[in-house]
Design an enzyme around this catalytic site. Sequence first.
Site, mmCIF file in Angstrom:
data_model
loop_
_atom_site.group_PDB
_atom_site.id
_atom_site.type_symbol
_atom_site.label_atom_id
_atom_site.label_comp_id
_atom_site.label_asym_id
_atom_site.label_seq_id
_atom_site.Cartn_x
_atom_site.Cartn_y
_atom_site.Cartn_z
ATOM 1 N N ARG A 1 0.847 -1.208 0.000
ATOM 2 C CA ARG A 1 0.000 0.000 0.000
ATOM 3 C C ARG A 1 0.881 1.257 0.000
ATOM 4 O O ARG A 1 0.550 2.251 -0.643
ATOM 5 C CB ARG A 1 -0.925 0.014 1.220
ATOM 6 C CG ARG A 1 -1.932 -1.121 1.284
ATOM 7 C CD ARG A 1 -3.052 -1.037 0.294
ATOM 8 N NE ARG A 1 -3.788 0.192 0.389
ATOM 9 C CZ ARG A 1 -4.920 0.425 -0.292
ATOM 10 N NH1 ARG A 1 -5.424 -0.489 -1.115
ATOM 11 N NH2 ARG A 1 -5.534 1.570 -0.181
ATOM 12 N N THR B 1 -5.146 6.454 -3.289
ATOM 13 C CA THR B 1 -6.064 6.063 -4.367
ATOM 14 C C THR B 1 -6.091 7.111 -5.480
ATOM 15 O O THR B 1 -6.083 6.780 -6.666
ATOM 16 C CB THR B 1 -7.487 5.881 -3.790
ATOM 17 O OG1 THR B 1 -7.423 5.004 -2.670
ATOM 18 C CG2 THR B 1 -8.432 5.315 -4.836
ATOM 19 N N ARG C 1 1.460 5.169 -7.968
ATOM 20 C CA ARG C 1 0.359 5.974 -8.513
ATOM 21 C C ARG C 1 0.808 7.387 -8.862
ATOM 22 O O ARG C 1 0.376 7.943 -9.875
ATOM 23 C CB ARG C 1 -0.812 5.963 -7.530
ATOM 24 C CG ARG C 1 -1.593 4.647 -7.620
ATOM 25 C CD ARG C 1 -2.550 4.468 -6.485
ATOM 26 N NE ARG C 1 -3.526 3.403 -6.729
ATOM 27 C CZ ARG C 1 -4.303 2.888 -5.792
ATOM 28 N NH1 ARG C 1 -4.240 3.333 -4.554
ATOM 29 N NH2 ARG C 1 -5.163 1.932 -6.096
ATOM 30 N N ASN D 1 -5.906 4.200 -12.016
ATOM 31 C CA ASN D 1 -4.865 4.479 -11.014
ATOM 32 C C ASN D 1 -3.818 3.367 -10.873
ATOM 33 O O ASN D 1 -3.239 3.178 -9.815
ATOM 34 C CB ASN D 1 -5.493 4.874 -9.680
ATOM 35 C CG ASN D 1 -6.305 3.767 -9.062
ATOM 36 O OD1 ASN D 1 -6.413 2.688 -9.632
ATOM 37 N ND2 ASN D 1 -6.865 4.017 -7.899
ATOM 38 N N HIS E 1 -3.855 -2.164 -8.021
ATOM 39 C CA HIS E 1 -4.691 -2.543 -6.881
ATOM 40 C C HIS E 1 -3.798 -3.252 -5.869
ATOM 41 O O HIS E 1 -2.885 -3.979 -6.256
ATOM 42 C CB HIS E 1 -5.808 -3.502 -7.318
ATOM 43 C CG HIS E 1 -6.480 -4.180 -6.145
ATOM 44 N ND1 HIS E 1 -7.504 -3.577 -5.456
ATOM 45 C CD2 HIS E 1 -6.220 -5.357 -5.510
ATOM 46 C CE1 HIS E 1 -7.856 -4.374 -4.447
ATOM 47 N NE2 HIS E 1 -7.101 -5.460 -4.461
ATOM 48 N N GLU F 1 -8.892 -12.292 -1.765
ATOM 49 C CA GLU F 1 -8.498 -11.870 -3.113
ATOM 50 C C GLU F 1 -7.488 -12.840 -3.741
ATOM 51 O O GLU F 1 -7.543 -13.098 -4.943
ATOM 52 C CB GLU F 1 -7.928 -10.449 -3.062
ATOM 53 C CG GLU F 1 -8.996 -9.417 -2.732
ATOM 54 C CD GLU F 1 -8.472 -8.001 -2.607
ATOM 55 O OE1 GLU F 1 -9.291 -7.110 -2.363
ATOM 56 O OE2 GLU F 1 -7.247 -7.782 -2.749
HETATM 57 N N1 UDP Z 1 -12.425 4.418 -7.476
HETATM 58 C C1 UDP Z 1 -12.930 5.290 -8.395
HETATM 59 N N2 UDP Z 1 -13.491 6.469 -7.940
HETATM 60 C C2 UDP Z 1 -13.536 6.781 -6.616
HETATM 61 C C3 UDP Z 1 -13.017 5.872 -5.690
HETATM 62 C C4 UDP Z 1 -12.459 4.690 -6.142
HETATM 63 O O1 UDP Z 1 -12.883 5.042 -9.585
HETATM 64 O O2 UDP Z 1 -14.059 7.857 -6.286
HETATM 65 C C5 UDP Z 1 -11.843 3.150 -7.958
HETATM 66 C C6 UDP Z 1 -10.332 3.230 -8.013
HETATM 67 O O3 UDP Z 1 -9.888 2.523 -9.165
HETATM 68 C C7 UDP Z 1 -9.919 2.487 -6.761
HETATM 69 C C8 UDP Z 1 -11.005 1.422 -6.682
HETATM 70 O O4 UDP Z 1 -12.188 2.090 -7.093
HETATM 71 O O5 UDP Z 1 -8.618 1.969 -6.882
HETATM 72 C C9 UDP Z 1 -11.222 0.827 -5.313
HETATM 73 O O6 UDP Z 1 -11.411 1.863 -4.375
HETATM 74 P P1 UDP Z 1 -10.697 1.830 -2.955
HETATM 75 O O7 UDP Z 1 -11.314 2.918 -2.136
HETATM 76 O O8 UDP Z 1 -10.761 0.427 -2.435
HETATM 77 O O9 UDP Z 1 -9.196 2.276 -3.279
HETATM 78 P P2 UDP Z 1 -7.807 1.498 -3.311
HETATM 79 O O10 UDP Z 1 -7.847 0.446 -2.228
HETATM 80 O O11 UDP Z 1 -7.661 0.894 -4.698
HETATM 81 O O12 UDP Z 1 -6.763 2.559 -3.058
#
Ligand code: UDP
Length: 141
Positions: A87, A93, A104, A114, A117, A128
């Site tokens: 992470r 994100t 990112r 982004n 994952h 997962e």
């Molecule tokens: N995402 C998006 N719009 C948002 C929030 C999330 O498109 O406003 C997408 C983005 O690709 C993100 C995924 O949904 O990586 C999963 O969201 P999460 O909050 O779990 O973020 P991550 O764990 O990937 O940082």
Amino acid sequence: MAIERTLSIIKPDAVAKNVIGQIYTRFENAGLKIIASRMAHLSRLEAEQFYAVHKERPFFKDLVDFMVSGPVVIQVLEGENAILKNRELMGATDPKKADAGTIRADFADSIDANAVHGSDAAETAAVEIAFFFAGLNVYSR
Ligand code: UDP
């Protein structure tokens, strides 16, 4: 410190940018081992199931559209504190909020596209990893 496993996906935007190797190098330089790896073009059903936790969110359809827009590379990373370490390598994100030098910040264009994952906790990592690698070999070493 505990040896953990985490599920990582290089998303379609990063595969299209031809930076698979650069991202793998970051994992390796951080001491994470790639113990399973496969390339796949996800079906809609797979993408919907994988992101089922987000199905009520407004961005869900766009997220699924994006995840099926091209091939991805899926890997299991193993190492000390692997979940948090990955992470940290990924960054926030929203790439605009991601720290300099993170995957990112360097490779992602937007919060939708982004680049990567990564599992966010031990429970989700186990689910997962099973989702993509059940019945397939992992090569812990
Ligand atoms: N995402 C998006 N719009 C948002 C929030 C999330 O498109 O406003 C997408 C983005 O690709 C993100 C995924 O949904 O990586 C999963 O969201 P999460 O909050 O779990 O973020 P991550 O764990 O990937 O940082």
